[in-house]
Design a protein around this motif. Structure first.
Motif, PDB file in Angstrom:
ATOM      1  N   GLU A  95      60.313  25.851 -57.420  1.00 47.95           N
ATOM      2  CA  GLU A  95      59.565  24.998 -56.493  1.00 47.95           C
ATOM      3  C   GLU A  95      60.099  23.581 -56.500  1.00 47.95           C
ATOM      4  OE1 GLU A  95      55.055  26.646 -56.037  1.00 47.95           O
ATOM      5  OE2 GLU A  95      55.428  24.960 -57.371  1.00 47.95           O
ATOM      6  N   ARG A  96      60.451  23.131 -57.681  1.00 45.96           N
ATOM      7  CA  ARG A  96      61.011  21.790 -57.820  1.00 45.96           C
ATOM      8  C   ARG A  96      62.313  21.695 -57.031  1.00 45.96           C
ATOM      9  NH1 ARG A  96      60.268  21.914 -63.263  1.00 45.96           N
ATOM     10  NH2 ARG A  96      62.491  22.073 -63.626  1.00 45.96           N
ATOM     11  N   ALA A  97      63.151  22.716 -57.175  1.00 41.02           N
ATOM     12  CA  ALA A  97      64.431  22.726 -56.459  1.00 41.02           C
ATOM     13  C   ALA A  97      64.189  22.707 -54.953  1.00 41.02           C
ATOM     14  CB  ALA A  97      65.234  23.950 -56.873  1.00 41.02           C
ATOM     15  N   GLN A  98      63.159  23.442 -54.502  1.00 41.11           N
ATOM     16  CA  GLN A  98      62.844  23.444 -53.064  1.00 41.11           C
ATOM     17  C   GLN A  98      62.463  22.048 -52.595  1.00 41.11           C
ATOM     18  OE1 GLN A  98      59.778  26.375 -53.092  1.00 41.11           O
ATOM     19  NE2 GLN A  98      61.195  28.110 -53.106  1.00 41.11           N
ATOM     20  N   VAL A  99      61.611  21.388 -53.383  1.00 38.57           N
ATOM     21  CA  VAL A  99      61.189  20.032 -53.002  1.00 38.57           C
ATOM     22  C   VAL A  99      62.392  19.093 -52.992  1.00 38.57           C
ATOM     23  CG1 VAL A  99      59.836  18.027 -53.760  1.00 38.57           C
ATOM     24  CG2 VAL A  99      58.803  20.292 -53.760  1.00 38.57           C
ATOM     25  N   ILE A 100      63.271  19.234 -53.986  1.00 43.36           N
ATOM     26  CA  ILE A 100      64.442  18.352 -54.056  1.00 43.36           C
ATOM     27  C   ILE A 100      65.381  18.638 -52.889  1.00 43.36           C
ATOM     28  CG2 ILE A 100      66.459  17.735 -55.455  1.00 43.36           C
ATOM     29  CD1 ILE A 100      64.672  18.370 -57.937  1.00 43.36           C
ATOM     30  N   ALA A 101      65.523  19.921 -52.544  1.00 47.14           N
ATOM     31  CA  ALA A 101      66.361  20.278 -51.388  1.00 47.14           C
ATOM     32  C   ALA A 101      65.773  19.666 -50.118  1.00 47.14           C
ATOM     33  CB  ALA A 101      66.468  21.788 -51.257  1.00 47.14           C
ATOM     34  N   PHE A 102      64.445  19.665 -50.031  1.00 41.29           N
ATOM     35  CA  PHE A 102      63.794  19.036 -48.877  1.00 41.29           C
ATOM     36  C   PHE A 102      64.043  17.532 -48.874  1.00 41.29           C
ATOM     37  CE2 PHE A 102      59.912  16.706 -47.599  1.00 41.29           C
ATOM     38  CZ  PHE A 102      60.100  16.806 -46.237  1.00 41.29           C
ATOM     39  N   LEU A 103      63.884  16.893 -50.042  1.00 46.11           N
ATOM     40  CA  LEU A 103      64.134  15.441 -50.115  1.00 46.11           C
ATOM     41  C   LEU A 103      65.566  15.130 -49.690  1.00 46.11           C
ATOM     42  CD1 LEU A 103      62.404  14.410 -53.496  1.00 46.11           C
ATOM     43  CD2 LEU A 103      61.569  14.008 -51.178  1.00 46.11           C
ATOM     44  N   ALA A 104      66.503  15.999 -50.103  1.00 46.98           N
ATOM     45  CA  ALA A 104      67.912  15.772 -49.772  1.00 46.98           C
ATOM     46  C   ALA A 104      68.136  15.879 -48.266  1.00 46.98           C
ATOM     47  CB  ALA A 104      68.778  16.775 -50.518  1.00 46.98           C
ATOM     48  N   SER A 105      67.379  16.777 -47.617  1.00 47.68           N
ATOM     49  CA  SER A 105      67.556  16.958 -46.177  1.00 47.68           C
ATOM     50  C   SER A 105      66.903  15.817 -45.399  1.00 47.68           C
ATOM     51  CB  SER A 105      66.931  18.288 -45.739  1.00 47.68           C
ATOM     52  OG  SER A 105      65.522  18.191 -45.825  1.00 47.68           O
ATOM     53  N   ASN A 106      66.159  15.003 -46.104  1.00 47.37           N
ATOM     54  CA  ASN A 106      65.352  13.950 -45.501  1.00 47.37           C
ATOM     55  C   ASN A 106      66.037  12.598 -45.740  1.00 47.37           C
ATOM     56  OD1 ASN A 106      62.595  13.254 -44.430  1.00 47.37           O
ATOM     57  ND2 ASN A 106      62.563  12.078 -46.321  1.00 47.37           N
ATOM     58  N   GLY A 107      67.219  12.439 -45.160  1.00 47.45           N
ATOM     59  CA  GLY A 107      67.964  11.199 -45.342  1.00 47.45           C
ATOM     60  C   GLY A 107      69.189  11.213 -44.455  1.00 47.45           C
ATOM     61  N   ALA A 108      69.877  10.078 -44.392  1.00 45.86           N
ATOM     62  CA  ALA A 108      71.021   9.969 -43.489  1.00 45.86           C
ATOM     63  C   ALA A 108      72.183  10.826 -43.982  1.00 45.86           C
ATOM     64  CB  ALA A 108      71.439   8.513 -43.378  1.00 45.86           C
ATOM     65  N   SER A 109      72.437  10.775 -45.272  1.00 49.49           N
ATOM     66  CA  SER A 109      73.534  11.575 -45.807  1.00 49.49           C
ATOM     67  C   SER A 109      72.990  12.375 -46.981  1.00 49.49           C
ATOM     68  CB  SER A 109      74.660  10.678 -46.296  1.00 49.49           C
ATOM     69  OG  SER A 109      74.224   9.952 -47.432  1.00 49.49           O
ATOM     70  N   LYS A 110      73.465  13.606 -47.088  1.00 52.24           N
ATOM     71  CA  LYS A 110      72.957  14.460 -48.158  1.00 52.24           C
ATOM     72  C   LYS A 110      74.053  14.623 -49.201  1.00 52.24           C
ATOM     73  CE  LYS A 110      72.229  19.331 -48.510  1.00 52.24           C
ATOM     74  NZ  LYS A 110      71.956  20.568 -47.820  1.00 52.24           N
ATOM     75  N   PRO A 111      73.897  14.023 -50.380  1.00 50.06           N
ATOM     76  CA  PRO A 111      74.926  14.191 -51.395  1.00 50.06           C
ATOM     77  C   PRO A 111      75.109  15.673 -51.729  1.00 50.06           C
ATOM     78  CG  PRO A 111      73.284  12.564 -52.070  1.00 50.06           C
ATOM     79  CD  PRO A 111      72.750  13.248 -50.854  1.00 50.06           C
ATOM     80  N   PRO A 112      76.333  16.089 -52.059  1.00 54.68           N
ATOM     81  CA  PRO A 112      76.552  17.515 -52.327  1.00 54.68           C
ATOM     82  C   PRO A 112      75.743  17.985 -53.537  1.00 54.68           C
ATOM     83  CG  PRO A 112      78.488  16.191 -52.895  1.00 54.68           C
ATOM     84  CD  PRO A 112      77.547  15.285 -52.187  1.00 54.68           C
ATOM     85  N   PHE A 113      75.224  19.212 -53.435  1.00 56.08           N
ATOM     86  CA  PHE A 113      74.478  19.796 -54.557  1.00 56.08           C
ATOM     87  C   PHE A 113      75.410  19.961 -55.752  1.00 56.08           C
ATOM     88  CE2 PHE A 113      71.468  22.201 -51.489  1.00 56.08           C
ATOM     89  CZ  PHE A 113      70.614  21.113 -51.463  1.00 56.08           C
ATOM     90  N   PRO A 114      74.878  19.887 -56.961  1.00 51.89           N
ATOM     91  CA  PRO A 114      75.717  20.189 -58.127  1.00 51.89           C
ATOM     92  C   PRO A 114      76.187  21.638 -58.068  1.00 51.89           C
ATOM     93  CG  PRO A 114      73.403  19.899 -58.757  1.00 51.89           C
ATOM     94  CD  PRO A 114      73.509  19.513 -57.323  1.00 51.89           C
ATOM     95  N   ALA A 115      77.384  21.904 -58.564  1.00 49.74           N
ATOM     96  CA  ALA A 115      77.948  23.250 -58.491  1.00 49.74           C
ATOM     97  C   ALA A 115      77.120  24.215 -59.322  1.00 49.74           C
ATOM     98  CB  ALA A 115      79.380  23.218 -59.002  1.00 49.74           C
TER      99      ALA A 115
END
Ligand code: HEC
Length: 231
Positions: free
Chosen positions: A193-213
């Motif tokens: 769930e935390r990862a989902q929220v973080i993925a949402f936060l990442a999508s909520n911005g001008a640039s989305k830094p790449p996810f860690p491998a």
């Protein structure tokens, strides 16, 4: 009304006050009330509440602004219902690394979970600070840097940027990750769930830094546990 009438009214009011005051003083002599020295209604076995400690726990101080914030906070927190987790608990058995979780995280599910964040945070671009700072583009942003928000000294002292790992750590339990933070939110314990929220936060911005491998899936005997394992 002639000029004496006003004087007479004033004198009348003055006399009435004097009589009432005098009567109060006189009756206090006659009745001599005896007020108890200790607080009443002591219940055996229950220690009295230490009012000073209650006030110490009060989240914010007394200025007008903070009072308004506190009232808003109490209203908002009524609405902030942590959704019941529908995700399987993954923390216990095999800890899955953040990269793997993020790679498969559904930001749409994260958006739903993040409703609880929106009780305190605005997430829109150029949106206002609320009880918490605006969170547009928070991934990759320097910690405690949103203009116009009065961060706690604790969060200000963290330094660095909000990486995926830092957010994951913070959102697990804000109070434990940053003792003294003003973010009174207990945290999201479920890693998925935390990862989902973080993925949402990442999508909520001008640039989305790449996810860690994503880390390769752990084999039966991962080297890390071999070292830690008891003989
Ligand atoms: C009860 C209100 C409240 C809730 C609910 C809440 N926050 Fe916060 N949040 C705050 C406050 C207040 C701060 C500022 C903390 C400080 O200064 O110590 C903050 C700070 C943050 C920060 C640091 C921002 C920065 O600019 O450094 C992040 C990231 C964050 N919150 C994410 C979240 C997420 C994600 C959720 C939902 C899962 C959430 N918050 C829920 C009040 C809240």
């Amino acid at each position: 009304m002639d000029r004496w009438e006003g004087t007479k009214i004033a004198a009348g009011i003055g006399l009435a006050c004097a009589v009432m005051g005098g009567a109060g003083w006189f009756s206090a002599r006659v009745m001599a009330p005896d007020y108890p020295k200790a607080r009443g209604y002591a219940v055996a076995g229950i220690p009295p509440v230490d009012l000073a400690s209650v006030q110490r726990d009060w989240p914010v101080g007394g200025s007008k602004m903070e009072q308004a914030e506190l009232i808003g906070y109490i209203h908002e927190i009524d609405k902030a219902v942590v959704p019941v987790s529908t995700e399987p608990e993954v923390a216990r058995e095999a800890p899955v690394d953040l990269g793997t979780l993020l790679a498969s995280a559904d930001p749409e599910k994260g958006r739903r979970t993040a409703q609880v964040c929106m009780a305190c945070h605005d997430l829109s671009q150029n949106g206002p600070n609320r009880i918490g700072p605006n969170l547009w583009g928070v991934v990759g942003r320097p910690v405690g840097s949103h203009p116009g928000f009065a961060y706690s000294p604790a969060l200000k002292g963290v330094g660095g940027q909000w990486t995926y790992q830092e957010l994951d750590h913070f959102l697990t339990s804000p109070g434990r990750a940053v003792p003294g933070t003003k973010m009174t939110f207990s945290g999201i314990r479920n890693p998925r769930e935390r990862a989902q929220v973080i993925a949402f936060l990442a999508s909520n911005g001008a640039s989305k830094p790449p996810f860690p491998a994503p880390q390769p899936a752990a084999t039966e005997a991962p080297p890390a546990t071999k070292i830690a394992a008891a003989p």
